[in-house]
Design an enzyme around this catalytic site. Structure first.
Site, mmCIF file in Angstrom:
data_model
loop_
_atom_site.group_PDB
_atom_site.id
_atom_site.type_symbol
_atom_site.label_atom_id
_atom_site.label_comp_id
_atom_site.label_asym_id
_atom_site.label_seq_id
_atom_site.Cartn_x
_atom_site.Cartn_y
_atom_site.Cartn_z
ATOM 1 N N ARG A 22 0.850 -1.196 0.000
ATOM 2 C CA ARG A 22 0.000 0.000 0.000
ATOM 3 C C ARG A 22 0.882 1.241 0.000
ATOM 4 N NH1 ARG A 22 -4.607 0.912 -2.013
ATOM 5 N NH2 ARG A 22 -5.623 -0.761 -0.843
ATOM 6 N N GLN B 281 -9.237 -6.282 -9.745
ATOM 7 C CA GLN B 281 -8.948 -4.843 -9.700
ATOM 8 C C GLN B 281 -7.466 -4.581 -10.007
ATOM 9 O OE1 GLN B 281 -10.522 -1.873 -8.829
ATOM 10 N NE2 GLN B 281 -9.252 -0.747 -7.386
ATOM 11 N N ARG C 129 0.588 -6.416 -10.248
ATOM 12 C CA ARG C 129 0.998 -5.941 -8.915
ATOM 13 C C ARG C 129 1.003 -7.063 -7.882
ATOM 14 N NH1 ARG C 129 -3.824 -2.332 -6.123
ATOM 15 N NH2 ARG C 129 -5.548 -3.775 -6.460
ATOM 16 N N HIS D 224 1.004 3.769 -10.719
ATOM 17 C CA HIS D 224 0.075 4.278 -9.697
ATOM 18 C C HIS D 224 0.841 4.842 -8.482
ATOM 19 C CE1 HIS D 224 -3.251 4.150 -6.822
ATOM 20 N NE2 HIS D 224 -4.048 3.458 -7.604
ATOM 21 N N ASP E 281 -11.329 10.811 -6.909
ATOM 22 C CA ASP E 281 -11.077 9.608 -7.708
ATOM 23 C C ASP E 281 -11.455 9.905 -9.153
ATOM 24 O OD1 ASP E 281 -10.571 7.094 -8.635
ATOM 25 O OD2 ASP E 281 -11.894 6.046 -7.239
ATOM 26 N N GLU F 166 -1.215 9.513 -11.211
ATOM 27 C CA GLU F 166 -0.834 8.321 -11.954
ATOM 28 C C GLU F 166 -0.789 8.596 -13.456
ATOM 29 O OE1 GLU F 166 -3.824 5.414 -10.709
ATOM 30 O OE2 GLU F 166 -4.058 6.559 -8.859
#
Ligand code: TA6
Length: 286
Positions: free
Chosen positions: A62, A80, A85, A155, A200, A257
Site C-alpha cells: 500500500r 482490480q 501488482r 500508480h 477519484d 498516476e
C-alpha cells in the site's frame, strides 16, 4: 533513507538502487514495486508507504508505485488493477554508473496469468534513479500469435506533508471521469486542482508535464506514452475501509498516476508498447 523506510518490508525480496550522487530507490520483486525514492540532497522519501502496508508473495504494497496491468481498475473481467501488482517479477538487468543506478525487472506469462488472461506477453519495468529524478518505464511486448488489448497505469503514491494543501497544476481544460459521481464526465475548469477529501478521477489526454505543488516544495510529474492521468486520494472513509492503510494516511499521500485507460492499447503479435513516468524534485526542501 529514513529508519522507517529502511526497515519497512526489509525482510521481503528487494533491490536497492544507489546512485553515485546519493539518490536512492528501493524496488520489491513482488509487483516490481518501487517503494522508496530519495532524490539527491534530500532526506525525506518522496514516495508514501503506509505503516500498515503488507509485503510478500501476492501482496501489493500500500504505497510506492504499484503497476496496474493488464487492466486498470475494475473496468474489465480481471481482478482490480490486473495481476502484475500481485505477481513476482525477476531482475533481468542491473547497473550502476556515472548516469545513475538502473534496474529492469520482467514478468512473462505463466500458467497462473494465462488462466486469468489467455495471452503470451513479456512485460518489463525499468527503474532509473539519478540526481533529482526517478524514471519508471513499463514496456509490454505481445509474444502471442494473436492481438490483445490492455489498459495500464503506473500508480505512484507521493508523500506530501498535507494532502489538503497540495495542488496539482496543468490539468485545466481536460475532460475527466469522476468515480465519485457515478462515472459522469466533466471538463476541468481549474488549472490548479486541490485535494479536499476523497478524489477519484481519470483525466483523459492530458498534457505530459504536470506539477504537484506543496507550500514548501514542488514535484514535476511527467509522462510519456501514457495519454491519461489519474488523481486519487482515498479520503478518511477510504483509508478506514482498507486494512492496509492507517488512520490519517489520507493526509500524507496523493496519487498522481500515468495511465492508458480511456482507449485500451491494442498490440499486434510481435508489437511492443512503452509508457513512462518521470518524477523530478524541482525544489527539494525536506
Ligand atoms: O487509481 C485510483 C483507483 O483506481 C481508485 O479507484 C482506488 O480504488 C485506487 O485505485 C486503489 O485501488 P486498490 O485496489 O489498490 O485499493
Amino acid at each position: 533513507m529514513s529508519d522507517s523506510a529502511a526497515h519497512a518490508g526489509a525482510h521481503a525480496a528487494h533491490i536497492d538502487l544507489e546512485a553515485n550522487d546519493g539518490a536512492h530507490a528501493r524496488v520489491f520483486l513482488d509487483g516490481a514495486q518501487v517503494a522508496s525514492w530519495i532524490p539527491v540532497g534530500a532526506t525525506d522519501d518522496r514516495l508514501f508507504v503506509s505503516r500498515n502496508a503488507r509485503y510478500g508473495a501476492g501482496q501489493s504494497i500500500r504505497g510506492g508505485i504499484p503497476i496496474c496491468f493488464p487492466q486498470f481498475g475494475a473496468t474489465g473481467a480481471l481482478q482490480q488493477h490486473g495481476f502484475a501488482r500481485n505477481s513476482r517479477w525477476r531482475v533481468v538487468r542491473q547497473r550502476n554508473d556515472a548516469d545513475g543506478a538502473y534496474a529492469a525487472l520482467a514478468l512473462t506469462d505463466n500458467d497462473a496469468t494465462r488462466a486469468m488472461w489467455p495471452f503470451a506477453f513479456h512485460a518489463e519495468l525499468s527503474v532509473h534513479v539519478a540526481g533529482a529524478s526517478l524514471t519508471v518505464e513499463l514496456s509490454v511486448t505481445n509474444t502471442d500469435g494473436q492481438p490483445f488489448d490492455f489498459t495500464a497505469a503506473l500508480h505512484p503514491y507521493f508523500r506530501v506533508r498535507d494532502a489538503y494543501a497540495t495542488r496539482v497544476c496543468g490539468l485545466g481544460e481536460t475532460c475527466y471521469r469522476d468515480a465519485l459521481q457515478g462515472g459522469a464526465e466533466f471538463r476541468e475548469v481549474r488549472d490548479q486542482v486541490t485535494v479536499l477529501g476523497e478524489v477519484d478521477r481519470v483525466y483523459f489526454n492530458t498534457p505530459d508535464v504536470l506539477e504537484m505543488v506543496e507550500p514548501h516544495r514542488t514535484l514535476r510529474v511527467e509522462k510519456r506514452g501514457f495519454p491519461d492521468v489519474v488523481l486519487w486520494n482515498p479520503g478518511s472513509a477510504g483509508t478506514a475501509g482498507r486494512a492496509d492503510f492507517a488512520d490519517g494516511d489520507e493526509y500524507e499521500m496523493v496519487c498522481l498516476e500515468a495511465g492508458a485507460i480511456g482507449t485500451p492499447v491494442s498490440l499486434a503479435p510481435g508489437a511492443q508498447w512503452t509508457g513512462a513516468q518521470i518524477m523530478t524534485a524541482v525544489s527539494n526542501s525536506n
